[in-house]
Design an enzyme around this catalytic site. Structure first.
Site, PDB file in Angstrom:
ATOM      1  N   CYS A   2       1.416  39.536  52.305  1.00 20.67           N
ATOM      2  CA  CYS A   2       1.619  40.135  53.612  1.00 20.67           C
ATOM      3  C   CYS A   2       0.812  39.352  54.643  1.00 20.67           C
ATOM      4  CB  CYS A   2       1.132  41.572  53.575  1.00 20.67           C
ATOM      5  SG  CYS A   2       1.828  42.444  52.172  1.00 20.67           S
ATOM      6  N   ARG A  27       5.076  35.686  56.175  1.00 24.24           N
ATOM      7  CA  ARG A  27       4.450  36.155  54.939  1.00 24.24           C
ATOM      8  C   ARG A  27       5.080  37.444  54.417  1.00 24.24           C
ATOM      9  NH1 ARG A  27      -0.702  33.488  54.835  1.00 24.24           N
ATOM     10  NH2 ARG A  27      -1.379  34.894  53.195  1.00 24.24           N
ATOM     11  N   TRP A  76       5.229  42.524  52.755  1.00 25.16           N
ATOM     12  CA  TRP A  76       6.213  42.139  51.749  1.00 25.16           C
ATOM     13  C   TRP A  76       5.860  42.978  50.536  1.00 25.16           C
ATOM     14  CZ3 TRP A  76       6.339  40.120  46.785  1.00 25.16           C
ATOM     15  CH2 TRP A  76       7.587  39.642  46.352  1.00 25.16           C
ATOM     16  N   ASN A 102      -3.648  42.138  51.761  1.00 19.78           N
ATOM     17  CA  ASN A 102      -2.713  41.161  51.200  1.00 19.78           C
ATOM     18  C   ASN A 102      -3.209  40.832  49.806  1.00 19.78           C
ATOM     19  OD1 ASN A 102      -0.786  39.032  50.902  1.00 19.78           O
ATOM     20  ND2 ASN A 102      -2.425  37.585  51.353  1.00 19.78           N
ATOM     21  N   GLY A 103      -2.303  40.842  48.814  1.00 17.55           N
ATOM     22  CA  GLY A 103      -2.721  40.506  47.456  1.00 17.55           C
ATOM     23  C   GLY A 103      -2.303  41.582  46.481  1.00 17.55           C
ATOM     24  N   GLU A 477      18.334  22.049  43.848  1.00 22.11           N
ATOM     25  CA  GLU A 477      17.975  22.455  45.205  1.00 22.11           C
ATOM     26  C   GLU A 477      19.193  23.022  45.949  1.00 22.11           C
ATOM     27  OE1 GLU A 477      15.381  23.098  46.686  1.00 22.11           O
ATOM     28  OE2 GLU A 477      15.786  22.926  48.818  1.00 22.11           O
ATOM     29  N   LYS A 481      19.395  26.773  47.433  1.00 25.54           N
ATOM     30  CA  LYS A 481      19.686  27.062  48.848  1.00 25.54           C
ATOM     31  C   LYS A 481      20.814  28.077  48.952  1.00 25.54           C
ATOM     32  CE  LYS A 481      16.851  26.005  50.414  1.00 25.54           C
ATOM     33  NZ  LYS A 481      15.760  25.267  49.897  1.00 25.54           N
ATOM     34  N   GLU A 484      19.696  31.688  47.725  1.00 21.75           N
ATOM     35  CA  GLU A 484      18.703  32.444  48.498  1.00 21.75           C
ATOM     36  C   GLU A 484      19.202  32.892  49.869  1.00 21.75           C
ATOM     37  OE1 GLU A 484      14.919  30.593  49.434  1.00 21.75           O
ATOM     38  OE2 GLU A 484      15.856  28.640  49.589  1.00 21.75           O
ATOM     39  N   HIS A 500      27.220  21.807  27.143  1.00 25.77           N
ATOM     40  CA  HIS A 500      26.481  22.586  26.143  1.00 25.77           C
ATOM     41  C   HIS A 500      26.444  24.062  26.489  1.00 25.77           C
ATOM     42  CE1 HIS A 500      25.331  18.855  24.209  1.00 25.77           C
ATOM     43  NE2 HIS A 500      25.090  18.378  25.418  1.00 25.77           N
ATOM     44  N   LYS A 599       8.532  33.857  53.402  1.00 30.27           N
ATOM     45  CA  LYS A 599       8.395  32.408  53.542  1.00 30.27           C
ATOM     46  C   LYS A 599       7.286  31.875  52.637  1.00 30.27           C
ATOM     47  CE  LYS A 599       9.008  28.383  55.358  1.00 30.27           C
ATOM     48  NZ  LYS A 599      10.127  27.661  54.727  1.00 30.27           N
TER      49      LYS A 599
END
Ligand code: M6R
Length: 604
Positions: A2, A27, A76, A102-103, A477, A481, A484, A500, A599
């Site tokens: 956060c 955050r 968050w 935060n944490g 990547e 993208k 998300e 496979h 982020k």
């Protein structure tokens, strides 16, 4: 994960807190809140949902003639859903102690149980609430500072907290494995998870160290609450500039940042050439290094995979790439001649930071990082800065191409130090890199075609991205993208591995994106394209302008200019970023703030 922002002083606190929280929204953004302590007591406000900072802060005073204390938070969720009760600040039973956090408090269940037995009533599902009740318990017998200290020493895990008590004029900030910066501007004080949140007002900063607390009133006292010794309070002048966070003419930060890539590659290359190639103080370890371990998460980990290809091929130094979250817990075997390089846009990702700390006990550690003054910047022996500027979109785009630029130049530098290539050859490589921004512009000029192709993804639930060699990390990547930002499930695979297992998924309903540029894997990947075609797959292929073969088979093609295989990923990633962006947009997704994400992932 956060954002914490606090202010003690006089001023337009509506504006100060709004801007501070907005800067920290990267955050976490699922809810926000503040606690304001003034002569009329403690006022607490919370708002649930994205984009509520403006609404929340509109209830704050504009005319700052009185000295006020405010702590605020953008969340968050880790423990407990996104509800009013779970948003911060959290309060004690008497509603006299307000705290933002935060944490993660790992032992919160045990503490909660014992506090409940002692009669404390909890109203949230958060781990945070135990801290307020613990302080409430101790404040009956101890001074405010002492009560906070006692509470904090019982906590296991990582945390940054800022707390106020109605009966004390002071604000206490404390942290362990989670950043907190204190800023001073005359009689006004700031506290934030990231100094960027108050940089507009002051550059005089103290970064709290682990197990330290700051008691802020008319001044600041730094005290240890753990094993640390008391340290001298020294505010340092930091050289960071408050980044411009404006979308300009673009509808979203993500699109703006995709379009900034030519400039970012240019400035990053210029910076690394100056600092690494032309400076006379290269770290000694570079000459002696026997093995490099690249650690990172998400997109930064993908950059690491490409770093492995570049460094091994050019310099011959063996490279391993690890997810930071795995590396930190597996007690890795490291020697003095190893070099661990953390790759991170934010410099704050909890797992990468922990991996770096772990490695620092045994060998030299470098960081490739976009944020000067971040935790990784501060603990690394040497930092190679990406010059991407603030990246606001949650999906990392320009930071990735900046990381690749750094890794490529670092690989060349290492190759020179190891006497593997001559300056003449290096010059050829650098020249090719200098041509990249113009080639990127050519791809960006074709964004309309890519937007049209994105139409095809609209009703789809799955997508497969395939590449080989230098293009395999780009397949990963591209898939990341897409998933998300558009919430379409996507897998990245080495193209040859498809046989496979994943080939069983191939049908008309699943787009298969091939990155089939003309590098050393071209002939091989051609075979994989045929295999998918033979099974009725729908193929979208990234090819070079000159390609003849793949164009004949693919259902849709996206052409990219040619360059050397080392830096081709700087080009091929751009259409995939655009594809994800336009698909998400058409599906009505919030591209800059996708659901459930933040982020910067500051919890493990
Ligand atoms: O700030 P970092 O580079 O350390 O962040 C690492 C990841 O969290 C980040 O790349 C994440 O995967 C992005 N959302 C990808 O777009």
């Amino acid at each position: 994960m956060c954002g914490i922002f606090g202010f003690i002083g006089k001023g337009n606190i509506q504006d100060i807190v709004r801007k501070g929280l907005q800067t920290l929204e990267y955050r976490g953004y699922d809810s926000c809140g503040y606690a304001l302590l003034s002569d009329s007591g403690l006022k607490v406000e919370k708002k649930i949902g994205k984009g509520k900072i403006e609404e929340l802060t509109s209830s704050l005073p504009i005319n700052g003639s009185h000295r006020l204390r405010i702590i605020s938070h953008t969340r968050w969720a880790t423990h407990g859903r996104v509800t009013q009760e779970n948003a911060h600040p959290q309060l004690d039973c008497a509603r006299e102690i307000a705290l933002v956090h935060n944490g993660i408090i790992e032992n919160y269940k045990a503490i909660k149980e014992s506090l409940e037995q002692e009669g404390h009533r909890f109203i949230s599902e958060t781990d945070t609430e135990v801290i307020t009740h613990l302080i409430e318990k101790y404040i009956k017998r101890y001074e405010f500072e002492e009560a906070v200290k006692k509470a904090l020493t019982e906590l296991r895990g990582s945390f940054a907290v800022v707390v106020m008590w109605v009966n004390a004029g002071k604000v206490i900030a404390a942290c362990k494995h989670s950043p907190l910066a204190i800023g001073i501007a005359g009689d006004n004080f700031f506290v934030a998870s990231d100094a960027m949140a108050f940089l507009k007002y002051t550059k005089k900063v103290i970064f709290l160290e682990d197990e330290e607390m700051a008691v802020i009133d008319r001044g600041v006292d730094i005290l240890p609450f753990g094993k640390n010794r008391k340290r001298e309070k020294v505010f340092q002048e930091i050289s960071m500039e408050p980044g411009k966070i404006e979308k300009g003419d673009f509808p979203h930060f993500m699109l703006k940042e995709i379009f900034e890539q030519p400039t970012v590659v240019k400035s990053t290359a210029r910076h690394i050439l100056n600092s690494l190639f032309f400076a006379n103080t290269p770290p000694r370890i570079i000459k002696e290094v026997e093995r490099i371990i690249l650690v990172g998460c998400g997109t930064s980990w993908h950059a690491g995979l490409l770093g492995e290809y570049m460094i091994e091929e050019l310099s011959g130094v063996p490279v391993e790439v690890e997810y930071a979250s795995e590396f930190r817990y597996r007690n890795p075997v490291l020697s003095e001649r190893d070099l661990v390089i953390a790759i991170s846009q934010s410099g704050e990702t909890a797992d990468t930071l922990a991996a770096l700390r772990e490695a620092k006990k045994k060998c030299n550690v470098f960081a490739i990082c976009n944020v000067p003054g971040s935790s990784m910047d501060r603990i690394s022996d040497y930092v190679l800065y990406t010059k991407a500027g603030p990246e606001i979109g949650v999906a990392s785009t320009k930071a990735f191409t900046a990381q690749l630029t750094v890794l490529y130049l670092f690989a060349l530098y290492l190759a020179r130090e190891k006497e593997r290539i001559s300056q003449q050859v290096i010059d050829i490589h650098i020249k090719e890199l200098q041509n990249i921004p113009a080639k990127m512009e050519m791809i960006l000029g074709r964004s309309k075609e890519i937007e049209n192709i994105s139409q095809y993804f609209l009703g789809k639930n799955n997508a497969l991205y395939l590449g080989r060699g230098f293009q395999f990390p780009i397949a990963l990547e591209g898939a990341l993208k897409l998933k998300e930002v558009s919430y379409i499930h996507a897998e990245g695979y080495p193209a040859a591995e498809m046989k496979h297992g994943p080939i069983a998924l191939v049908d008309q309903e699943m787009p298969v994106v091939f990155i089939a540029v003309q590098d050393s894997s071209y002939q091989k990947i051609m075979g994989n394209v045929e295999e998918v075609k033979a099974r009725g797959g729908f193929i979208i292929a990234l090819v070079n302008d000159e390609d003849r073969e793949v164009k004949k088979i693919a259902d849709m093609v996206i052409p990219v200019p040619e360059t050397s295989q080392y830096i081709m990923p700087l080009l091929t990633v751009i259409p995939l970023q655009l594809l994800a962006y336009y698909t998400a947009l058409k599906r009505g997704c919030d591209v800059d703030k996708p659901r459930n994400l933040a982020k910067s992932v500051t919890v493990e």
